[in-house]
Design an enzyme around this catalytic site. Sequence first.
Site, PDB file in Angstrom:
ATOM      1  CG  ASP A 109      -2.000  -0.984   1.186  1.00 30.48           C
ATOM      2  OD1 ASP A 109      -2.228  -1.512   0.082  1.00 30.48           O
ATOM      3  OD2 ASP A 109      -2.614  -1.258   2.222  1.00 30.48           O
ATOM      4  CE  LYS A 161      -3.093   2.010  14.002  1.00 30.67           C
ATOM      5  NZ  LYS A 161      -2.692   0.642  13.634  1.00 30.67           N
ATOM      6  CG  ASP A 217      -1.539   3.093   3.856  1.00 30.43           C
ATOM      7  OD1 ASP A 217      -2.285   2.850   2.880  1.00 30.43           O
ATOM      8  OD2 ASP A 217      -1.485   2.365   4.851  1.00 30.43           O
TER       9      ASP A 217
END
Lengths: 359, 430
Positions: A109, A161, A217
């Site tokens: 991606d 994250k 992405d």
Amino acid sequence: MKALILVGGYGTRLRPLTLSYPKPLVEFCNKPMVLHQIEALAAVSVTEVILAVGYRPQVMDDFLQQQQKKLGIKITVSREEEPMGTAGPLKLAQPLLDDGEPFFVLNSDVTCRFPLADMIAAHKKHGGMGTILLTKADEPSKFGIVLYDAASMRVSAFREKPTEWVGNMANAGVYLLSPSVLQRIEMRPTSIEREVFPALAADGLLYAHELTGHWADVGQPKDYLIGMCMHLQAMRLENDAQLATGPTFIGNVLVDPSARIGSGCRIGPDVVIGANCVIEHGVRLKRSTLLPGCHVKSHTWIASSIIGWGCIIGSWVRIENTSVLGEDVVVHDEVLVNGGIVLPHKSVSEPILQPTVVL
Amino acid sequence: MRARGIILVGGGSKGTRFRPLSFDLPKPLVPLAGKPMITHHLEGLARVPNLLDVLLLGFYDESLFAEFIESASARLQMTVRYVREGAALGTAGGLLRYREAVEAGSPDVLFILHCDIASSFPLCDMLAFHQRRGRSLTVLGKRITGDTRAYGCIVKDERTDELLHYAEKPETAVSALINCGVYVASTRGFYALLEAADQERARGLAAQRLWVASAEGERGRVQIEQDIIMTYEGRQQIYVYECDDFWCQVKSPEAALRASAMYLQHYASTQPELLAPHSHGMEARAVRNMRADGLNYGRDSVNVSHAAPTFVGNVYVHPTARVAATAKLGPNVSVAAGCVVGDGARLVNCMALEDSRIGEHALVRNAVVGWGSTVGEWARVEGDDLTAEAGGRISILGANVECAGEIVVRNCTVLPHKALTVSALNQIIL
């Protein structure tokens, strides 16, 4: 030298485009996504590319056959019977991948100017087991953040994250790994970011390499368009002669030579027009991709949208707000499409006033 | 038989529902199908034989009508005068107060027309009916389908056409036959009813001790509907002429678009020369010049004699408007004097008022573009499709609004002199 591209499954985030073609074959800036990566790999003398896929349609095999001949590079497919995470596919492909040399792993991606030669040099220099490409993230909480020593570039920790500030250099999804890494992966669904890399980092065997240019992405429509803008700007900085010139065009515009464009159009900034598209008169296009074979009739206005293969867009149509039209969609004259996600082969005759999925 | 026309034009405190268009022009002069609203009334009256003149009765400043009266009188070759009421006196109060002007020249019959309606004005047929069957007052009635509660509802004797019962905007359904606001009155008989009604009102007010308190102001207020029709229903004074021609109220810009469509359709049979070339609703390439002088229409339309805009359905284009050859207009489009419609512009069910400009490739649909307003290139000014749903909302640009290129203005009302630079949805933009 070999490389593995993590393609994954059905590309659901890029639907409705991926209902017609597997994601690696969806054109990004007039070139199938995976080809951007294969070409970058071929340029640093990679001789064999293994695609790790979750499903394997015939159309993909046919395409890879073609590219194999064209680029003089061996392309094989490794299919996982069940989802294996991001590290499992490496273990699965070990017999194909392991030739005793370091190999690349690319997330399919990702779009950027892959600094693969630099990574090879860095890998040789530091002598660790892995080199990971990092890119600066505006919102670190959306990414895997990598902590490393700025002098030695040795990675100390991974934070997936993070909700609190720990740093802003994110995993860019491009790795160069020594084959011994494969010994550290078990044959089960497992994550390269959460399991393999933290363990390597703990042993001081993982090194960072910073990406200087753009990175995106492009796995979903909104990001696909952001990535498109970045990619076109990168072409501009490289003085790429493929970018369109002339009074019709504003900013960075890429037009396939087979496309035809009528008079009185204003196109750009940031537009990609695919092969065999027909753009009639007085059409305004901004920040959009038209995939091959689209027909846009006169006086129509399209912004921030992706128009699928072979769509027919009527006159005085307005399409905007991250609309994505699947393959062979027909939009009738004068219709407004605001954030419409339209599945393949549909005909749109009523306005879409608010973001809606049309099944 | 001498006749006089009276158009009840109201005043500035009326027509608020017509904002923002009524900011810049009295509502009776807002154009419908390319002509000021009451021009249609005047054209109807012009067909009446032995018409003395037409009085515009209202409480607007007369200067607002001076130019209109001058040009309309000259074109229709009729005398049009403005009689200014001192205050809002009700639909019949002014007729009573300015009786001298109304009766001057001794007209036998009066045509009394509300201004905010669109109609074919079948006045000659009404007059014949009135002479044959009527007495003091003949009311134009029309049967409509659907909800009639917003109208004056009539019940008539099907045999004699006498008006038996009347209810103004009833809460429950009364009848499908409604009052069109067009009357033919025998001058003498009508004034007899009016005087009696006024006196009755005065007595009633006195009894309620309101008479002293509000004096003359309250006394003169008489309504044709409530005070005359409802008082004299079933007393062999009031008759109904029923007609099935087109008719609608024109109380809002949405209604103005509907009324325009009706008038344009009416032109097709009465004044086809006013319509841009078309062939029975089918799309057709126009073959003749829009302008006799053959001037350039738009930037790139050099070869005017061989290229003309595409017209669909009924379209009115003023001779001084310039429409690019690549533009497509219709159905139900009126383009007023001095307008410029650019290359590849698309107009559907809309009005472009005087001196407005529609940019290249722009689309205007279910909308009114006010005087001197500009719609930028590739912009889109749109409203709901009024034919599809009831109570839809159109987009209205007031006078001198500048709508930037490439934006969408949907279901918005924009007040005059506003510059719009970003898209807007469902807003009233002050």
